[in-house]
Design a protein around this motif. Structure first.
Motif, short mmCIF file in Angstrom:
data_model
loop_
_atom_site.label_atom_id
_atom_site.label_comp_id
_atom_site.label_asym_id
_atom_site.label_seq_id
_atom_site.Cartn_x
_atom_site.Cartn_y
_atom_site.Cartn_z
N GLU A 25 4.33 4.15 -7.22
CA GLU A 25 3.87 3.63 -8.51
C GLU A 25 2.93 4.62 -9.19
O GLU A 25 3.04 4.88 -10.40
CB GLU A 25 3.16 2.29 -8.31
CG GLU A 25 4.08 1.15 -7.90
CD GLU A 25 3.32 -0.13 -7.62
OE1 GLU A 25 2.09 -0.05 -7.36
OE2 GLU A 25 3.93 -1.21 -7.66
N GLU A 26 2.00 5.19 -8.41
CA GLU A 26 1.07 6.17 -8.98
C GLU A 26 1.80 7.47 -9.34
O GLU A 26 1.44 8.13 -10.32
CB GLU A 26 -0.06 6.45 -8.00
CG GLU A 26 -1.01 5.27 -7.82
CD GLU A 26 -2.19 5.61 -6.94
OE1 GLU A 26 -2.21 6.72 -6.36
OE2 GLU A 26 -3.09 4.75 -6.81
N LYS A 38 2.38 1.83 -3.40
CA LYS A 38 1.43 2.29 -4.39
C LYS A 38 1.58 3.79 -4.65
O LYS A 38 1.35 4.27 -5.76
CB LYS A 38 0.00 1.98 -3.94
CG LYS A 38 -1.05 2.24 -5.01
CD LYS A 38 -2.43 1.81 -4.54
CE LYS A 38 -3.48 2.07 -5.64
NZ LYS A 38 -4.84 1.69 -5.19
N LYS A 40 0.84 -1.20 0.00
CA LYS A 40 0.00 0.00 0.00
C LYS A 40 0.87 1.25 0.00
O LYS A 40 0.54 2.25 -0.63
CB LYS A 40 -0.92 -0.01 1.21
CG LYS A 40 -2.06 -1.01 1.14
CD LYS A 40 -2.91 -0.94 2.41
CE LYS A 40 -4.05 -1.96 2.35
NZ LYS A 40 -4.85 -1.94 3.63
#
Length: 444
Positions: free
Chosen positions: A355-356, A352, A349
């Motif tokens: 990554e975003e 993420k 999490k």
């Protein structure tokens, strides 16, 4: 008065002086014979009649008309140039839009139009211009600073080639290249220290770790690290070790490594290796790794978990080495114990966010999807886009569609000799965090 009319009167006057020497200021009337005077006096009346007739004829054949010429089929090129409106991307059009028309528009409409052209809203654009203008002015560029920045941003946001941009802005390709290199270099050097900073102050550390804890339930996480290959449009076969630039996905690239916080803002950026390098090798060659492994960066904010002090740490996937300051998952397919799987889920999490952040970076600055710049200028162009990304995130610009990265796979890297003690401490820390998280989740 019409220039052709003035020219006709001038010609008539010269003709009159030629036919009637008595009006010439050069000749004295006392030198003329009486016979010559008689001859010229007889010619004056016809000449006067001729002059008046010519003037009346001209006026009759040239009635007053509007100055805008009508298109003529005989010369399409000249007529189209006469009636063609100024280019949307000309200096004049840019000036009219940015200095007058832009403030008459509603802010949402204004900023939407600016984002479609340059990738960011008008207020953020003016911020970039104000910060770069002193350096651009020193370069004695023949173009206005804001126009040069706008031109480069349009290339970065739309991925335009030099040829396309040169045609659009009516400039030579070599000048477009020169301006692009100058603006991206300034972004990557002058603005980098202001907008890309390691969170070392306690205020930023607290804000970042609390933000990650809300996302992951893991304490004292201060960043997430990841790499991405940035595709090169082409690479010269004469490039030294050109095969090393081929990424694991099969295209030529350079490797970008970033660390992001919970708001998807980069606080470290490194572009140092060809695309064929693995993540661990690139990380170990970065300045961030050397500062952390040597103890140059020590985060003071520590919390106690099950009797063990836990300093701030970053998280990465299994392609990075396990270290005291960089924690990775127990497994890539959730095959550990319940406590280990709970930790891996929380860690992912946190990952993420980075990554975003990379997806937003490539979605907003499309030149990074297929870079059409020379290899020597690729790193500074990538870093410049990262600076602009942070500006947009800080200003809370609307997020574009996220660029989807290929699925990543790989094996955990081997532990280097100088990393063994850090690796052991990291493994112990990871297990403590996993047990604590699982206990807290189970007691809910």
């Amino acid at each position: 008065m019409d220039q052709s009319f003035l020219m006709m009167l001038s010609n008539l006057l010269h003709l009159h002086n030629y036919l009637d020497p008595t009006t010439s200021p050069i000749l004295s009337s006392t030198t003329l014979s009486s016979s010559a005077a008689d001859a010229t006096s007889t010619s004056a009346a016809p000449l006067l009649f001729f002059t008046l007739a010519s003037v009346l004829s001209y006026l009759a054949s040239h009635p007053p008309t509007k100055k805008t010429p009508k298109p003529s089929s005989a010369s399409p090129s000249s007529s189209s140039a006469a009636v063609k409106p100024p280019s949307e991307f000309s200096v004049a059009a840019f000036r009219a839009l940015s200095t007058e028309h832009i403030w008459a528009m509603e802010a949402p409409l204004r900023d939407a139009q600016w984002r479609s052209l340059y990738g960011l809203s008008y207020p953020v654009f003016t911020t970039v211009v104000e910060k770069l203008k002193p350096y651009i002015t020193q370069s004695q560029l023949s173009l206005p600073s804001d126009y040069a920045v706008a031109m480069v941003l349009s290339r970065l946001s739309h991925g335009l080639t030099l040829k396309t941009l040169a045609s659009r802005y009516s400039l030579e390709p070599y000048l477009i290249s020169k301006i692009t290199n100058m603006v991206t270099r300034l972004l990557a050097t002058k603005l980098y220290p202001e907008f890309i900073k390691i969170p070392v102050s306690r205020r930023r550390l607290v804000e970042t770790t609390q933000g990650f804890q809300e996302l992951t339930s893991l304490p004292n996480m201060c960043g997430a690290i990841d790499t991405t290959p940035v595709k090169l449009h082409k690479i010269s076969p004469n490039t030294l070790n050109s095969s090393m630039y081929t990424s694991k996905y099969g295209f030529p690239s350079v490797l970008l490594q970033v660390v992001a916080d919970h708001k998807k803002i980069f606080w470290d950026v490194c572009v140092k290796a060809p695309g064929g390098f693995d993540d661990a090798t690139h990380f170990r060659d970065s300045l961030l790794y050397n500062r952390l492994i040597s103890g140059d960066i020590i985060w003071d904010k520590a919390v106690t978990v099950r009797g063990q002090p836990v300093r701030p740490y970053i998280v990465g996937d299994w392609c990075f080495p396990m270290l005291s300051f960089l924690l990775t998952p127990f497994s890539y397919n959730r095959t550990g114990t319940p406590a280990q799987n709970a930790f891996d889920e929380g860690l992912m999490k946190g990952r993420k966010s980075v990554e975003e952040a990379i997806g937003l970076l490539k979605g907003r600055w499309k030149i990074l999807q297929d870079m059409n710049v020379g290899l020597n200028h690729a790193p500074q162009t990538i870093v410049a886009c990262c600076v602009l990304h942070n500006l947009c995130q800080i200003a809370r610009e609307p997020e574009p569609e996220i660029w989807k990265e290929p699925e990543e796979n790989g094996q955990p890297p081997r532990v280097m000799e100088n990393e063994k003690s850090c690796c052991y401490y990291g493994e112990s820390l990871r297990q403590v965090l996993a047990d604590d998280l699982y206990q807290r989740l189970s007691s809910r």
